[in-house]
Design a protein around this motif. Structure first.
Motif, mmCIF file in Angstrom:
data_model
loop_
_atom_site.group_PDB
_atom_site.id
_atom_site.type_symbol
_atom_site.label_atom_id
_atom_site.label_comp_id
_atom_site.label_asym_id
_atom_site.label_seq_id
_atom_site.Cartn_x
_atom_site.Cartn_y
_atom_site.Cartn_z
ATOM 1 N N CYS A 14 0.830 -1.204 0.000
ATOM 2 C CA CYS A 14 0.000 0.000 0.000
ATOM 3 C C CYS A 14 0.865 1.255 0.000
ATOM 4 C CB CYS A 14 -0.926 0.020 1.220
ATOM 5 S SG CYS A 14 -1.974 1.497 1.270
ATOM 6 N N ASP A 15 0.682 2.079 -1.015
ATOM 7 C CA ASP A 15 1.305 3.400 -1.071
ATOM 8 C C ASP A 15 0.228 4.404 -0.662
ATOM 9 O OD1 ASP A 15 2.167 5.943 -1.785
ATOM 10 O OD2 ASP A 15 3.266 5.217 -3.549
ATOM 11 N N VAL A 16 0.427 5.047 0.484
ATOM 12 C CA VAL A 16 -0.647 5.902 1.026
ATOM 13 C C VAL A 16 -0.879 7.174 0.213
ATOM 14 C CG1 VAL A 16 -0.463 5.044 3.399
ATOM 15 C CG2 VAL A 16 0.887 7.050 2.704
ATOM 16 N N SER A 17 0.019 7.475 -0.741
ATOM 17 C CA SER A 17 -0.233 8.652 -1.574
ATOM 18 C C SER A 17 -1.196 8.323 -2.714
ATOM 19 C CB SER A 17 1.085 9.211 -2.118
ATOM 20 O OG SER A 17 1.670 8.281 -3.003
ATOM 21 N N ASP A 18 -1.608 7.057 -2.792
ATOM 22 C CA ASP A 18 -2.485 6.592 -3.862
ATOM 23 C C ASP A 18 -3.809 6.111 -3.243
ATOM 24 O OD1 ASP A 18 -3.808 5.054 -5.748
ATOM 25 O OD2 ASP A 18 -2.046 3.877 -6.325
ATOM 26 N N GLU A 19 -4.868 6.859 -3.519
ATOM 27 C CA GLU A 19 -6.180 6.547 -2.928
ATOM 28 C C GLU A 19 -6.647 5.141 -3.304
ATOM 29 O OE1 GLU A 19 -8.889 9.161 -1.532
ATOM 30 O OE2 GLU A 19 -6.925 9.637 -0.702
ATOM 31 N N GLY A 20 -6.366 4.746 -4.554
ATOM 32 C CA GLY A 20 -6.783 3.426 -5.026
ATOM 33 C C GLY A 20 -6.084 2.328 -4.231
ATOM 34 N N SER A 21 -4.825 2.575 -3.915
ATOM 35 C CA SER A 21 -4.044 1.611 -3.155
ATOM 36 C C SER A 21 -4.628 1.461 -1.740
ATOM 37 C CB SER A 21 -2.595 2.115 -3.111
ATOM 38 O OG SER A 21 -1.749 1.218 -2.466
ATOM 39 N N LEU A 22 -5.011 2.572 -1.128
ATOM 40 C CA LEU A 22 -5.657 2.523 0.193
ATOM 41 C C LEU A 22 -6.999 1.795 0.120
ATOM 42 C CD1 LEU A 22 -4.950 6.104 1.570
ATOM 43 C CD2 LEU A 22 -4.412 3.966 2.746
ATOM 44 N N ASP A 23 -7.761 2.076 -0.931
ATOM 45 C CA ASP A 23 -9.061 1.397 -1.099
ATOM 46 C C ASP A 23 -8.879 -0.116 -1.192
ATOM 47 O OD1 ASP A 23 -10.568 3.716 -1.016
ATOM 48 O OD2 ASP A 23 -10.567 3.983 -3.199
ATOM 49 N N VAL A 58 -2.361 1.091 13.408
ATOM 50 C CA VAL A 58 -1.163 1.874 13.724
ATOM 51 C C VAL A 58 -0.638 2.479 12.420
ATOM 52 C CG1 VAL A 58 1.212 1.798 14.579
ATOM 53 C CG2 VAL A 58 -0.576 0.391 15.677
ATOM 54 N N HIS A 59 -0.561 3.798 12.377
ATOM 55 C CA HIS A 59 -0.048 4.537 11.219
ATOM 56 C C HIS A 59 1.338 5.055 11.609
ATOM 57 C CE1 HIS A 59 0.424 8.483 9.111
ATOM 58 N NE2 HIS A 59 -0.228 7.924 8.109
ATOM 59 N N ALA A 60 2.375 4.396 11.119
ATOM 60 C CA ALA A 60 3.756 4.788 11.453
ATOM 61 C C ALA A 60 4.472 5.152 10.160
ATOM 62 C CB ALA A 60 4.461 3.653 12.196
ATOM 63 N N ILE A 61 3.960 6.202 9.515
ATOM 64 C CA ILE A 61 4.396 6.585 8.172
ATOM 65 C C ILE A 61 4.688 8.079 8.115
ATOM 66 C CG2 ILE A 61 3.512 6.929 5.814
ATOM 67 C CD1 ILE A 61 2.000 4.274 6.146
ATOM 68 N N GLY A 62 5.810 8.402 7.527
ATOM 69 C CA GLY A 62 6.129 9.799 7.271
ATOM 70 C C GLY A 62 7.148 9.851 6.162
ATOM 71 N N PHE A 63 7.135 10.946 5.398
ATOM 72 C CA PHE A 63 8.136 11.072 4.337
ATOM 73 C C PHE A 63 8.317 12.517 3.904
ATOM 74 C CE2 PHE A 63 9.817 10.868 -0.015
ATOM 75 C CZ PHE A 63 10.947 10.106 0.238
ATOM 76 N N ARG A 111 4.036 19.942 -0.504
ATOM 77 C CA ARG A 111 2.770 19.232 -0.778
ATOM 78 C C ARG A 111 2.923 17.728 -0.589
ATOM 79 N NH1 ARG A 111 2.584 23.005 -5.430
ATOM 80 N NH2 ARG A 111 1.405 24.778 -4.629
ATOM 81 N N MET A 112 4.043 17.185 -1.064
ATOM 82 C CA MET A 112 4.240 15.739 -0.930
ATOM 83 C C MET A 112 4.364 15.342 0.552
ATOM 84 S SD MET A 112 7.302 13.280 -2.246
ATOM 85 C CE MET A 112 8.397 14.005 -1.058
ATOM 86 N N THR A 113 5.111 16.141 1.319
ATOM 87 C CA THR A 113 5.301 15.841 2.738
ATOM 88 C C THR A 113 3.966 15.869 3.474
ATOM 89 O OG1 THR A 113 7.487 16.852 2.624
ATOM 90 C CG2 THR A 113 6.559 16.545 4.829
ATOM 91 N N MET A 114 3.154 16.891 3.186
ATOM 92 C CA MET A 114 1.847 16.999 3.838
ATOM 93 C C MET A 114 0.930 15.852 3.426
ATOM 94 S SD MET A 114 1.975 19.607 5.855
ATOM 95 C CE MET A 114 0.416 20.331 6.228
ATOM 96 N N ASP A 115 1.010 15.468 2.154
ATOM 97 C CA ASP A 115 0.142 14.413 1.652
ATOM 98 C C ASP A 115 0.469 13.072 2.335
ATOM 99 O OD1 ASP A 115 -1.843 13.350 -0.035
ATOM 100 O OD2 ASP A 115 -0.311 12.618 -1.412
ATOM 101 N N ILE A 116 1.751 12.710 2.328
ATOM 102 C CA ILE A 116 2.144 11.396 2.860
ATOM 103 C C ILE A 116 2.162 11.379 4.390
ATOM 104 C CG2 ILE A 116 4.030 9.688 2.952
ATOM 105 C CD1 ILE A 116 4.732 10.498 0.089
ATOM 106 N N SER A 117 2.577 12.483 5.006
ATOM 107 C CA SER A 117 2.799 12.463 6.453
ATOM 108 C C SER A 117 1.596 12.945 7.255
ATOM 109 C CB SER A 117 4.008 13.341 6.801
ATOM 110 O OG SER A 117 5.101 13.030 5.974
#
Ligand code: NAD
Length: 264
Positions: free
Chosen positions: A64-73, A90-95, A114-120
Protein backbone atom coordinates in the motif's frame (compact mmCIF):
# COMPACT_ATOMS: atom_id res chain seq x y z
CA UNK A 1 -4.03 -16.17 23.65
CA UNK A 2 -4.60 -14.58 27.00
CA UNK A 3 -3.54 -10.96 26.78
CA UNK A 4 -4.55 -7.31 26.61
CA UNK A 5 -5.28 -7.59 22.88
CA UNK A 6 -6.60 -11.15 22.80
CA UNK A 7 -9.28 -11.49 20.14
CA UNK A 8 -8.38 -8.09 18.61
CA UNK A 9 -7.48 -7.52 14.97
CA UNK A 10 -5.19 -4.71 13.92
CA UNK A 11 -3.51 -3.23 10.87
CA UNK A 12 0.12 -2.09 11.20
CA UNK A 13 1.24 0.40 8.52
CA UNK A 14 4.85 1.53 8.11
CA UNK A 15 6.95 -1.55 8.76
CA UNK A 16 10.21 -1.23 6.79
CA UNK A 17 12.68 -3.29 8.83
CA UNK A 18 13.43 -4.50 12.35
CA UNK A 19 14.43 -0.96 13.42
CA UNK A 20 11.02 0.50 12.50
CA UNK A 21 8.88 1.93 15.29
CA UNK A 22 6.06 -0.10 13.71
CA UNK A 23 8.03 -3.24 14.57
CA UNK A 24 8.45 -2.25 18.23
CA UNK A 25 4.69 -1.78 18.41
CA UNK A 26 3.86 -4.98 16.49
CA UNK A 27 6.03 -7.11 18.81
CA UNK A 28 4.25 -5.75 21.90
CA UNK A 29 0.84 -6.30 20.34
CA UNK A 30 1.75 -9.86 19.34
CA UNK A 31 2.84 -10.68 22.90
CA UNK A 32 -0.58 -9.55 24.07
CA UNK A 33 -2.46 -11.78 21.67
CA UNK A 34 -3.36 -9.45 18.79
CA UNK A 35 -3.91 -10.76 15.28
CA UNK A 36 -2.25 -8.40 12.80
CA UNK A 37 -2.03 -7.53 9.14
CA UNK A 38 0.82 -5.45 7.75
CA UNK A 39 0.95 -2.97 4.91
CA UNK A 40 4.25 -2.08 3.29
CA UNK A 41 5.31 0.33 0.60
CA UNK A 42 6.66 -1.14 -2.61
CA UNK A 43 7.98 -4.55 -3.60
CA UNK A 44 11.52 -3.77 -2.43
CA UNK A 45 10.36 -3.87 1.20
CA UNK A 46 8.40 -7.09 0.85
CA UNK A 47 11.40 -9.36 1.43
CA UNK A 48 12.25 -7.45 4.63
CA UNK A 49 8.72 -7.40 5.99
CA UNK A 50 7.74 -10.98 5.20
CA UNK A 51 10.12 -12.77 7.63
CA UNK A 52 9.36 -10.25 10.40
CA UNK A 53 5.62 -10.78 10.07
CA UNK A 54 6.11 -14.55 9.87
CA UNK A 55 8.14 -14.51 13.12
CA UNK A 56 5.03 -13.35 14.99
CA UNK A 57 2.69 -15.62 13.08
CA UNK A 58 1.22 -12.97 10.74
CA UNK A 59 0.61 -13.88 7.12
CA UNK A 60 -1.49 -10.98 5.84
CA UNK A 61 0.85 -8.59 4.01
CA UNK A 62 -0.60 -6.01 1.67
CA UNK A 63 1.27 -3.55 -0.54
CA UNK A 64 0.00 0.00 0.00
CA UNK A 65 1.30 3.40 -1.07
CA UNK A 66 -0.65 5.90 1.03
CA UNK A 67 -0.23 8.65 -1.57
CA UNK A 68 -2.49 6.59 -3.86
CA UNK A 69 -6.18 6.55 -2.93
CA UNK A 70 -6.78 3.43 -5.03
CA UNK A 71 -4.04 1.61 -3.16
CA UNK A 72 -5.66 2.52 0.19
CA UNK A 73 -9.06 1.40 -1.10
CA UNK A 74 -7.62 -1.97 -2.12
CA UNK A 75 -5.95 -2.44 1.29
CA UNK A 76 -9.17 -1.84 3.22
CA UNK A 77 -11.26 -3.86 0.78
CA UNK A 78 -8.92 -6.77 1.43
CA UNK A 79 -9.23 -6.40 5.22
CA UNK A 80 -13.00 -6.19 4.89
CA UNK A 81 -12.97 -9.42 2.93
CA UNK A 82 -10.75 -11.39 5.33
CA UNK A 83 -11.87 -9.93 8.67
CA UNK A 84 -15.05 -7.88 8.20
CA UNK A 85 -14.23 -5.67 11.17
CA UNK A 86 -11.12 -4.07 12.62
CA UNK A 87 -10.15 -3.13 16.21
CA UNK A 88 -7.04 -0.99 15.77
CA UNK A 89 -4.73 0.67 13.25
CA UNK A 90 -1.16 1.87 13.72
CA UNK A 91 -0.05 4.54 11.22
CA UNK A 92 3.76 4.79 11.45
CA UNK A 93 4.40 6.58 8.17
CA UNK A 94 6.13 9.80 7.27
CA UNK A 95 8.14 11.07 4.34
CA UNK A 96 9.91 14.15 3.03
CA UNK A 97 12.67 14.73 0.50
CA UNK A 98 15.82 14.39 2.59
CA UNK A 99 17.55 17.20 0.73
CA UNK A 100 15.08 19.49 2.56
CA UNK A 101 15.71 17.93 5.99
CA UNK A 102 18.76 20.13 6.39
CA UNK A 103 19.37 23.81 5.89
CA UNK A 104 16.57 26.33 6.33
CA UNK A 105 12.84 25.56 6.50
CA UNK A 106 12.11 28.78 4.70
CA UNK A 107 13.69 27.36 1.54
CA UNK A 108 11.20 24.44 1.30
CA UNK A 109 9.96 23.87 -2.25
CA UNK A 110 6.23 23.83 -3.02
CA UNK A 111 6.43 20.34 -4.51
CA UNK A 112 8.11 18.84 -1.43
CA UNK A 113 5.81 20.77 0.92
CA UNK A 114 2.77 19.23 -0.78
CA UNK A 115 4.24 15.74 -0.93
CA UNK A 116 5.30 15.84 2.74
CA UNK A 117 1.85 17.00 3.84
CA UNK A 118 0.14 14.41 1.65
CA UNK A 119 2.14 11.40 2.86
CA UNK A 120 2.80 12.46 6.45
CA UNK A 121 -0.48 14.20 7.34
CA UNK A 122 -3.37 13.53 4.95
CA UNK A 123 -2.66 9.81 4.81
CA UNK A 124 -3.66 9.46 8.47
CA UNK A 125 -7.03 11.09 7.77
CA UNK A 126 -7.47 8.90 4.68
CA UNK A 127 -6.72 5.81 6.79
CA UNK A 128 -9.12 6.88 9.55
CA UNK A 129 -11.93 7.42 7.00
CA UNK A 130 -11.62 3.85 5.79
CA UNK A 131 -10.84 2.21 9.13
CA UNK A 132 -13.78 3.76 11.02
CA UNK A 133 -16.19 2.19 8.53
CA UNK A 134 -14.91 -1.20 9.77
CA UNK A 135 -15.22 -0.42 13.49
CA UNK A 136 -18.88 -0.95 14.40
CA UNK A 137 -17.91 -1.79 17.98
CA UNK A 138 -15.41 1.02 18.44
CA UNK A 139 -11.66 0.92 18.04
CA UNK A 140 -8.35 2.66 18.46
CA UNK A 141 -6.37 4.61 15.84
CA UNK A 142 -2.77 5.59 16.49
CA UNK A 143 -0.16 7.69 14.68
CA UNK A 144 3.44 8.72 15.40
CA UNK A 145 4.65 12.27 15.85
CA UNK A 146 7.72 14.18 17.06
CA UNK A 147 8.57 17.14 19.28
CA UNK A 148 9.57 19.12 16.17
CA UNK A 149 5.81 19.83 15.88
CA UNK A 150 5.94 21.88 19.08
CA UNK A 151 9.34 23.51 19.06
CA UNK A 152 11.97 24.20 16.44
CA UNK A 153 14.39 21.28 16.14
CA UNK A 154 17.43 21.42 13.88
CA UNK A 155 16.82 20.15 10.32
CA UNK A 156 13.30 18.87 11.04
CA UNK A 157 11.97 21.70 8.89
CA UNK A 158 8.91 20.83 6.80
CA UNK A 159 8.39 17.64 8.84
CA UNK A 160 7.80 19.85 11.90
CA UNK A 161 5.04 21.70 10.09
CA UNK A 162 3.61 18.36 8.94
CA UNK A 163 3.69 16.87 12.47
CA UNK A 164 1.92 19.95 13.87
CA UNK A 165 -0.85 19.41 11.32
CA UNK A 166 -0.88 15.68 12.11
CA UNK A 167 -1.30 16.35 15.85
CA UNK A 168 -4.18 18.72 15.15
CA UNK A 169 -5.74 16.08 12.86
CA UNK A 170 -5.67 13.69 15.83
CA UNK A 171 -7.78 16.16 17.83
CA UNK A 172 -10.34 16.75 15.07
CA UNK A 173 -10.68 13.08 14.20
CA UNK A 174 -10.98 12.18 17.90
CA UNK A 175 -13.98 14.51 18.14
CA UNK A 176 -15.52 13.20 14.91
CA UNK A 177 -15.25 9.52 15.85
CA UNK A 178 -15.57 9.64 19.63
CA UNK A 179 -19.34 9.17 19.55
CA UNK A 180 -18.75 5.85 17.76
CA UNK A 181 -16.42 4.65 20.50
CA UNK A 182 -13.35 5.12 18.33
CA UNK A 183 -10.32 6.64 20.05
CA UNK A 184 -7.63 8.54 18.15
CA UNK A 185 -4.21 9.27 19.62
CA UNK A 186 -0.58 9.96 18.78
CA UNK A 187 2.70 9.00 20.40
CA UNK A 188 5.40 11.66 20.30
CA UNK A 189 8.51 9.50 20.31
CA UNK A 190 11.99 10.66 21.21
CA UNK A 191 14.65 10.17 18.53
CA UNK A 192 15.26 6.53 17.56
CA UNK A 193 17.71 5.38 14.90
CA UNK A 194 15.52 4.18 12.02
CA UNK A 195 15.59 4.36 8.22
CA UNK A 196 13.38 7.49 8.20
CA UNK A 197 15.45 9.19 10.90
CA UNK A 198 18.69 8.64 8.99
CA UNK A 199 17.41 11.15 6.42
CA UNK A 200 17.47 13.96 8.99
CA UNK A 201 20.61 16.10 9.08
CA UNK A 202 22.88 15.72 12.17
CA UNK A 203 20.61 12.99 13.57
CA UNK A 204 23.43 11.53 15.68
CA UNK A 205 23.91 14.89 17.36
CA UNK A 206 20.17 15.16 18.07
CA UNK A 207 20.26 11.70 19.70
CA UNK A 208 23.24 12.67 21.83
CA UNK A 209 21.59 15.97 22.86
CA UNK A 210 18.46 14.14 23.98
CA UNK A 211 20.49 11.59 25.87
CA UNK A 212 22.34 14.30 27.79
CA UNK A 213 19.40 16.63 28.40
CA UNK A 214 16.29 14.49 28.99
CA UNK A 215 15.19 13.92 32.59
CA UNK A 216 15.92 10.19 32.29
CA UNK A 217 19.38 11.00 30.79
CA UNK A 218 18.97 8.48 27.97
CA UNK A 219 17.13 7.83 24.74
CA UNK A 220 14.03 5.69 24.43
CA UNK A 221 13.78 2.30 22.70
CA UNK A 222 11.46 0.97 20.06
CA UNK A 223 10.08 -1.39 22.77
CA UNK A 224 9.21 1.54 25.05
CA UNK A 225 7.18 3.10 22.26
CA UNK A 226 5.60 -0.34 21.82
CA UNK A 227 4.53 -0.49 25.47
CA UNK A 228 2.96 2.98 25.32
CA UNK A 229 1.17 1.97 22.11
CA UNK A 230 -0.21 -1.08 23.90
CA UNK A 231 -1.82 1.22 26.46
CA UNK A 232 -3.43 3.37 23.78
CA UNK A 233 -4.51 0.44 21.58
CA UNK A 234 -5.94 -1.73 24.36
CA UNK A 235 -8.66 -1.31 26.95
CA UNK A 236 -6.06 0.18 29.32
CA UNK A 237 -6.46 3.42 27.35
CA UNK A 238 -10.27 3.36 27.25
CA UNK A 239 -10.55 6.86 28.73
CA UNK A 240 -7.93 8.49 26.50
CA UNK A 241 -8.55 10.09 23.12
CA UNK A 242 -7.26 13.13 21.21
CA UNK A 243 -4.02 12.78 23.16
CA UNK A 244 -0.39 13.23 22.18
CA UNK A 245 1.50 10.96 24.57
CA UNK A 246 5.20 11.79 24.87
CA UNK A 247 7.51 8.77 25.03
CA UNK A 248 10.73 10.75 25.00
CA UNK A 249 12.47 10.15 28.35
CA UNK A 250 10.77 13.40 29.45
CA UNK A 251 12.68 15.65 27.05
CA UNK A 252 9.63 17.81 26.23
CA UNK A 253 9.35 19.22 29.78
CA UNK A 254 12.87 20.61 29.90
CA UNK A 255 13.26 24.36 29.33
CA UNK A 256 16.88 24.54 30.43
CA UNK A 257 19.12 22.24 32.39
CA UNK A 258 20.95 23.44 35.50
CA UNK A 259 24.69 23.66 35.07
CA UNK A 260 26.33 20.87 37.08
CA UNK A 261 29.50 22.86 37.72
CA UNK A 262 28.59 25.52 40.35
CA UNK A 263 31.20 28.06 39.21
CA UNK A 264 29.86 28.63 35.69
P1 NAD B 1 10.84 3.81 9.22
O1 NAD B 1 11.68 4.28 8.06
O2 NAD B 1 11.13 2.49 9.77
O3 NAD B 1 9.29 3.91 8.88
C1 NAD B 1 8.75 4.88 8.00
C2 NAD B 1 7.78 4.13 7.11
O4 NAD B 1 7.03 5.03 6.29
C3 NAD B 1 8.46 3.13 6.19
O5 NAD B 1 7.95 1.84 6.43
C4 NAD B 1 8.07 3.62 4.81
O6 NAD B 1 7.91 2.57 3.88
C5 NAD B 1 6.76 4.30 5.10
N1 NAD B 1 6.31 5.18 4.02
C6 NAD B 1 6.91 6.31 3.55
N2 NAD B 1 6.20 6.79 2.50
C7 NAD B 1 5.15 5.96 2.31
C8 NAD B 1 4.08 5.90 1.38
N3 NAD B 1 3.93 6.80 0.41
N4 NAD B 1 3.17 4.89 1.51
C9 NAD B 1 3.29 3.96 2.48
N5 NAD B 1 4.29 3.95 3.37
C10 NAD B 1 5.20 4.94 3.29
O7 NAD B 1 11.04 4.95 10.34
P2 NAD B 1 10.31 5.22 11.74
O8 NAD B 1 11.21 6.14 12.45
O9 NAD B 1 9.89 3.96 12.36
O10 NAD B 1 9.02 6.07 11.31
C11 NAD B 1 7.70 5.76 11.71
C12 NAD B 1 6.97 7.03 12.17
O11 NAD B 1 7.55 7.46 13.40
C13 NAD B 1 7.07 8.23 11.22
O12 NAD B 1 5.84 8.91 11.20
C14 NAD B 1 8.13 9.09 11.90
O13 NAD B 1 8.00 10.46 11.55
C15 NAD B 1 7.76 8.85 13.35
N6 NAD B 1 8.76 9.23 14.35
C16 NAD B 1 10.05 8.75 14.27
C17 NAD B 1 10.98 9.13 15.23
C18 NAD B 1 12.41 8.64 15.16
O14 NAD B 1 13.28 9.25 15.79
N7 NAD B 1 12.68 7.58 14.47
C19 NAD B 1 10.61 9.99 16.27
C20 NAD B 1 9.30 10.45 16.34
C21 NAD B 1 8.38 10.07 15.37
Amino acid sequence: ANGLLAGKRGLIMGLANDKSIAWGIAKCCAEQGAEMAFSYQGDALKKRVEPLAASIGATELVECDVSDEGSLDRLFAHLKEIWGTLDFVVHAIGFSDKTELRGRYVDTSPANFRMTMDISVYSFTAVCQRACAMMPNGGSLLTLTYYGAEKVMPHYNVMGIAKAALETSVQYIAEDLGKDGIRVNAISAGPIKTLAASGIGDFRYIMKWNELNSPLRRNVTQEEVGKAALYLLSDLGSGTTGEVLHVDAGYHVVGMKAVDAPDI
